[in-house]
Design a protein around this motif. Structure first.
Motif, PDB file in Angstrom:
ATOM      1  N   GLY A  41       0.776  -1.259  -0.131  1.00 27.07           N
ATOM      2  CA  GLY A  41      -0.110  -0.157   0.175  1.00 27.07           C
ATOM      3  C   GLY A  41       0.813   1.390   0.139  1.00 27.07           C
ATOM      4  N   LEU A  42       2.139   1.132   0.296  1.00 35.53           N
ATOM      5  CA  LEU A  42       2.906   2.225   0.109  1.00 35.53           C
ATOM      6  C   LEU A  42       3.410   2.589  -1.212  1.00 35.53           C
ATOM      7  CD1 LEU A  42       4.554   4.753   1.774  1.00 35.53           C
ATOM      8  CD2 LEU A  42       6.361   3.102   1.962  1.00 35.53           C
ATOM      9  N   ILE A  43       2.888   3.796  -1.761  1.00 38.56           N
ATOM     10  CA  ILE A  43       3.027   3.893  -3.249  1.00 38.56           C
ATOM     11  C   ILE A  43       4.550   4.818  -3.143  1.00 38.56           C
ATOM     12  CG2 ILE A  43       2.216   5.319  -5.246  1.00 38.56           C
ATOM     13  CD1 ILE A  43       0.650   2.756  -4.255  1.00 38.56           C
ATOM     14  N   PHE A  44       5.355   4.339  -4.082  1.00 37.60           N
ATOM     15  CA  PHE A  44       6.655   5.228  -4.323  1.00 37.60           C
ATOM     16  C   PHE A  44       7.135   4.615  -5.598  1.00 37.60           C
ATOM     17  CE2 PHE A  44       7.973   0.869  -2.329  1.00 37.60           C
ATOM     18  CZ  PHE A  44       9.269   0.616  -3.238  1.00 37.60           C
ATOM     19  N   ASP A  45       8.099   5.456  -6.256  1.00 36.71           N
ATOM     20  CA  ASP A  45       8.462   5.303  -7.647  1.00 36.71           C
ATOM     21  C   ASP A  45       9.873   4.685  -7.616  1.00 36.71           C
ATOM     22  OD1 ASP A  45       9.803   5.469 -10.082  1.00 36.71           O
ATOM     23  OD2 ASP A  45       8.352   7.492 -10.474  1.00 36.71           O
ATOM     24  N   ARG A  46       9.798   3.151  -7.763  1.00 38.05           N
ATOM     25  CA  ARG A  46      10.939   2.384  -7.450  1.00 38.05           C
ATOM     26  C   ARG A  46      12.001   2.691  -8.400  1.00 38.05           C
ATOM     27  NH1 ARG A  46      13.392  -2.493  -9.186  1.00 38.05           N
ATOM     28  NH2 ARG A  46      13.589  -3.822  -7.607  1.00 38.05           N
ATOM     29  N   ALA A  47      11.763   3.172  -9.880  1.00 39.86           N
ATOM     30  CA  ALA A  47      12.662   3.394 -10.848  1.00 39.86           C
ATOM     31  C   ALA A  47      13.221   4.955 -10.269  1.00 39.86           C
ATOM     32  CB  ALA A  47      11.994   3.961 -12.112  1.00 39.86           C
ATOM     33  N   ASP A  48      12.708   5.813  -9.536  1.00 39.13           N
ATOM     34  CA  ASP A  48      13.270   7.046  -9.069  1.00 39.13           C
ATOM     35  C   ASP A  48      14.414   6.713  -8.031  1.00 39.13           C
ATOM     36  OD1 ASP A  48      11.976   8.897 -10.801  1.00 39.13           O
ATOM     37  OD2 ASP A  48      10.866   9.798  -9.202  1.00 39.13           O
ATOM     38  N   VAL A  49      13.881   5.706  -7.127  1.00 42.52           N
ATOM     39  CA  VAL A  49      14.817   5.317  -5.968  1.00 42.52           C
ATOM     40  C   VAL A  49      16.027   4.663  -6.506  1.00 42.52           C
ATOM     41  CG1 VAL A  49      15.099   3.648  -4.339  1.00 42.52           C
ATOM     42  CG2 VAL A  49      12.751   5.105  -4.487  1.00 42.52           C
ATOM     43  N   LEU A  50      15.910   3.966  -7.582  1.00 41.80           N
ATOM     44  CA  LEU A  50      17.052   3.207  -7.790  1.00 41.80           C
ATOM     45  C   LEU A  50      17.978   4.272  -8.954  1.00 41.80           C
ATOM     46  CD1 LEU A  50      15.378  -0.110  -9.303  1.00 41.80           C
ATOM     47  CD2 LEU A  50      16.749   0.536  -7.163  1.00 41.80           C
ATOM     48  N   PHE A  51      17.254   5.129  -9.458  1.00 46.73           N
ATOM     49  CA  PHE A  51      18.066   6.181 -10.252  1.00 46.73           C
ATOM     50  C   PHE A  51      18.676   7.064  -9.180  1.00 46.73           C
ATOM     51  CE2 PHE A  51      18.666  10.489 -11.833  1.00 46.73           C
ATOM     52  CZ  PHE A  51      19.205  10.607 -12.686  1.00 46.73           C
ATOM     53  N   GLY A  52      18.055   7.553  -8.063  1.00 49.47           N
ATOM     54  CA  GLY A  52      18.872   8.489  -6.960  1.00 49.47           C
ATOM     55  C   GLY A  52      19.870   7.651  -6.325  1.00 49.47           C
ATOM     56  N   ALA A  53      19.553   6.393  -6.129  1.00 53.26           N
ATOM     57  CA  ALA A  53      20.611   5.576  -5.422  1.00 53.26           C
ATOM     58  C   ALA A  53      21.746   5.414  -6.305  1.00 53.26           C
ATOM     59  CB  ALA A  53      20.371   4.346  -5.163  1.00 53.26           C
ATOM     60  N   ALA A  54      21.725   5.443  -7.629  1.00 56.25           N
ATOM     61  CA  ALA A  54      22.922   5.454  -8.582  1.00 56.25           C
ATOM     62  C   ALA A  54      23.568   6.630  -8.928  1.00 56.25           C
ATOM     63  CB  ALA A  54      22.346   4.600  -9.685  1.00 56.25           C
ATOM     64  N   THR A  55      23.018   7.751  -8.610  1.00 57.67           N
ATOM     65  CA  THR A  55      23.504   8.985  -9.075  1.00 57.67           C
ATOM     66  C   THR A  55      23.665  10.021  -7.713  1.00 57.67           C
ATOM     67  OG1 THR A  55      21.383   9.964  -9.401  1.00 57.67           O
ATOM     68  CG2 THR A  55      22.594   8.887 -11.258  1.00 57.67           C
TER      69      THR A  55
END
Length: 168
Positions: free
Chosen positions: A33-47
């Protein structure tokens, strides 16, 4: 490559990305139920530390000049503000209005090396508790368990990162 990033920086970004990947997977299973943008998380972690390509002294010492520099680098290379923000916010997780995505990047940036920050983890646990409809302490315990498991691999990750030179 375009920025001639030092190998140690590339290794660090990979390690934080890998921890964020595992954390995001766990969170999606534990609290759908926790909505988050997984792609943004992974991009953020990688940059998130890309500004250290400019401020290379911060690869082996303290400093925060890489944060605004990384934000500007990402914008200059065509990434929008929503993605570039991670370079600027990964160390300011205590500010009002920090998103779940930003908290996940901040947590991954700490736990990859075995560092635990209860105040940071509590902020994330609050989001999890609200979305899961459970008590905050229960969410914190569940998060603590997965972060403990991730932190247990820190020695291997630190050795991997140390095998790469700070210079280009």
């Amino acid at each position: 490559r375009t920025l001639a990033a030092p190998p140690r920086l590339a290794a660090h970004l990979r390690l934080v990305h890998d921890v964020a990947y595992e954390l995001a997977d766990w969170l999606a299973r534990y609290c759908p139920g926790l909505i988050f943008d997984r792609a943004d998380v992974l991009f953020g972690a990688a940059t998130h530390d890309i500004g250290k390509a400019v401020h290379t002294g911060e690869l082996s010492g303290p400093g925060s000049a890489h944060e605004p520099a990384g934000h500007e680098l990402l914008l200059a290379h065509g990434f929008g503000p929503a993605r570039a923000r991670f370079a600027a916010t990964h160390a300011t997780w205590g500010e009002p209005g920090v998103s779940v995505e930003e908290l996940l990047v901040s947590v991954a940036d700490k736990v990859w090396k075995g560092k635990r920050i209860p105040e940071l983890e509590d902020l994330l646990a609050g989001h999890v508790a609200r979305a899961a409809g459970e008590e905050r302490w229960a969410a914190f315990l569940a998060l603590d368990e997965v972060l403990g498991r991730l932190a247990d691999g820190a020695d291997v990750r630190l050795a991997f990162q140390a095998a790469f030179p700070v210079g280009v």
